[in-house]
Design a protein around this motif. Structure first.
Motif, short mmCIF file in Angstrom:
data_model
loop_
_atom_site.label_atom_id
_atom_site.label_comp_id
_atom_site.label_asym_id
_atom_site.label_seq_id
_atom_site.Cartn_x
_atom_site.Cartn_y
_atom_site.Cartn_z
N GLY A 273 51.47 27.13 -29.76
CA GLY A 273 50.58 27.72 -30.75
C GLY A 273 49.76 28.89 -30.22
O GLY A 273 49.09 29.58 -30.98
N GLY A 274 49.79 29.09 -28.90
CA GLY A 274 49.14 30.26 -28.32
C GLY A 274 47.66 30.12 -28.05
O GLY A 274 47.02 31.07 -27.58
N ALA A 275 47.07 28.93 -28.33
CA ALA A 275 45.62 28.80 -28.17
C ALA A 275 45.18 28.94 -26.71
O ALA A 275 44.04 29.30 -26.42
CB ALA A 275 45.14 27.46 -28.74
N ALA A 276 46.09 28.65 -25.76
CA ALA A 276 45.72 28.75 -24.34
C ALA A 276 45.67 30.20 -23.88
O ALA A 276 45.16 30.48 -22.79
CB ALA A 276 46.70 27.95 -23.47
N ALA A 277 46.20 31.09 -24.68
CA ALA A 277 46.14 32.53 -24.37
C ALA A 277 46.64 32.84 -22.96
O ALA A 277 46.05 33.65 -22.26
CB ALA A 277 44.70 33.04 -24.57
N GLY A 278 47.70 32.13 -22.56
CA GLY A 278 48.30 32.40 -21.26
C GLY A 278 47.70 31.63 -20.10
O GLY A 278 48.22 31.68 -18.98
N VAL A 279 46.61 30.87 -20.34
CA VAL A 279 46.04 30.05 -19.27
C VAL A 279 46.98 28.86 -19.03
O VAL A 279 47.37 28.19 -19.98
CB VAL A 279 44.61 29.57 -19.66
CG1 VAL A 279 44.07 28.57 -18.66
CG2 VAL A 279 43.68 30.76 -19.80
N PRO A 280 47.36 28.60 -17.77
CA PRO A 280 48.29 27.51 -17.49
C PRO A 280 47.74 26.15 -17.92
O PRO A 280 46.55 25.89 -17.78
CB PRO A 280 48.49 27.55 -15.97
CG PRO A 280 47.89 28.82 -15.50
CD PRO A 280 46.96 29.33 -16.55
N VAL A 281 48.64 25.32 -18.45
CA VAL A 281 48.24 23.99 -18.93
C VAL A 281 48.80 22.91 -18.00
O VAL A 281 50.01 22.86 -17.75
CB VAL A 281 48.72 23.78 -20.38
CG1 VAL A 281 48.50 22.34 -20.82
CG2 VAL A 281 47.99 24.75 -21.32
N SER A 282 47.89 22.08 -17.50
CA SER A 282 48.24 20.94 -16.66
C SER A 282 48.07 19.67 -17.50
O SER A 282 47.24 19.64 -18.41
CB SER A 282 47.27 20.92 -15.47
OG SER A 282 47.16 19.64 -14.90
N VAL A 283 48.84 18.63 -17.19
CA VAL A 283 48.66 17.36 -17.88
C VAL A 283 48.35 16.27 -16.85
O VAL A 283 49.07 16.10 -15.87
CB VAL A 283 49.90 17.00 -18.73
CG1 VAL A 283 49.77 15.59 -19.30
CG2 VAL A 283 50.06 18.01 -19.86
#
Ligand code: PMM
Length: 269
Positions: free
Chosen positions: A75-85
């Motif tokens: 959806g693009g909400a992270a605006a390119g910031v890497p996502v960790s789980v």
């Protein structure tokens, strides 16, 4: 420069912000706020590590984290910031990486799920391997040390070797001494005083102290939300020791604290 990994707990019961971001929409909105503050990595967690917490089953954990990861990445909400789980489960790691996460943060260092290390190796994503003795509040979990720094160093070294043997590349591996996990306040302070030893292990190092109980004890029993300034003081120490990233609930004061430490280091050189 030390990075700030910002926590987004999608849990009803995390110790410091439990329940506040339980539904996907507020969790995504909170992630956007953290990005606006300068978060450099987002860490999405669907399972509380609080002592005695009831574990969600795999389906429930996926119901919590997948929509958030999808909204952030696809959806693009992270605006390119890497996502960790933040997960101990291989199945959750696989599904969330397929949804766009690029890092798995496993507080069990691969010990909670025998399939985790092979799965992460095959997914070829970054992997945080934390020092872990077992589930908190479980009477089988051993929380005694001969010398905490030496014991954690040796045990984390054994987990690093297991990660590498499973085929996780050394560039993908991040180590974490697991502050507050089966360690008392004195042991946490000792580990923080000895961070330089962990930096010598050769992998990137992540440290998570944000709002933890030993800070409440230091501050006369203050509530979790009043522990952010003390957490930022530790961010300075981490920056001075060459820690790769700190995992925190707020962002701006950590970015500022790290900028100060970094600027001073440049004048010392
Ligand atoms: N601490 C918590 C959860 N996840 N992950 C890593 N790598 N290191 C930590 O120290 C860590 C973690 C517990 O804190 P929370 O319930 O506020 O998220």
């Amino acid at each position: 420069m030390t990075l700030v990994m910002a926590v987004v707990n999608v849990t009803p019961d995390s110790f410091s912000d439990g329940g506040r971001w339980f539904h996907p929409d507020p969790a995504v909105a909170h992630a956007r706020d953290l990005i606006a503050e300068g978060a450099q990595i987002l860490d999405i967690g669907g399972e509380s590590t609080r002592p005695g917490a009831v574990r969600p089953d795999t389906d429930e954990e996926l119901r919590r984290v997948l929509p958030v990861v999808s909204a952030l990445v696809t959806g693009g909400a992270a605006a390119g910031v890497p996502v960790s789980v933040d997960t101990m489960r291989a199945e959750v790691a696989r599904a969330t990486v397929e949804a766009g996460a690029t890092m798995i943060n496993d507080v069990s260092g691969g010990l909670a799920d025998p399939a985790m290390l092979d799965t992460v190796a095959s997914l070829d994503v970054d992997y945080v391997c934390m020092h872990w003795r077992g589930f908190l509040g479980d009477s089988n979990t051993d929380a005694t040390y001969t010398h905490v720094t030496t014991d954690v160093f040796d045990e984390l070294g054994a987990r690093r070797d297991a990660c590498l043997a499973a085929g996780i590349s050394p560039e993908r591996l991040i180590l974490d001494p697991g502050i507050g996990f089966s360690k008392d306040a004195d042991e946490n302070w000792q580990l923080l005083a000895d961070l330089d030893r962990f930096v010598t292990m050769g992998q990137r190092l992540l440290v998570g102290v944000s709002r933890k109980r030993f800070l409440g004890a230091l501050l006369g029993g203050r509530e979790p939300s009043g522990r952010d300034d003390a957490t930022a003081a530790i961010s300075v120490v981490c920056a001075q020791q060459g820690v790769w990233a700190v995992r925190t609930h707020t962002v701006r004061q950590h970015r500022d604290a790290i900028a100060v430490a970094d600027r001073l280091a440049r004048s010392r050189r």
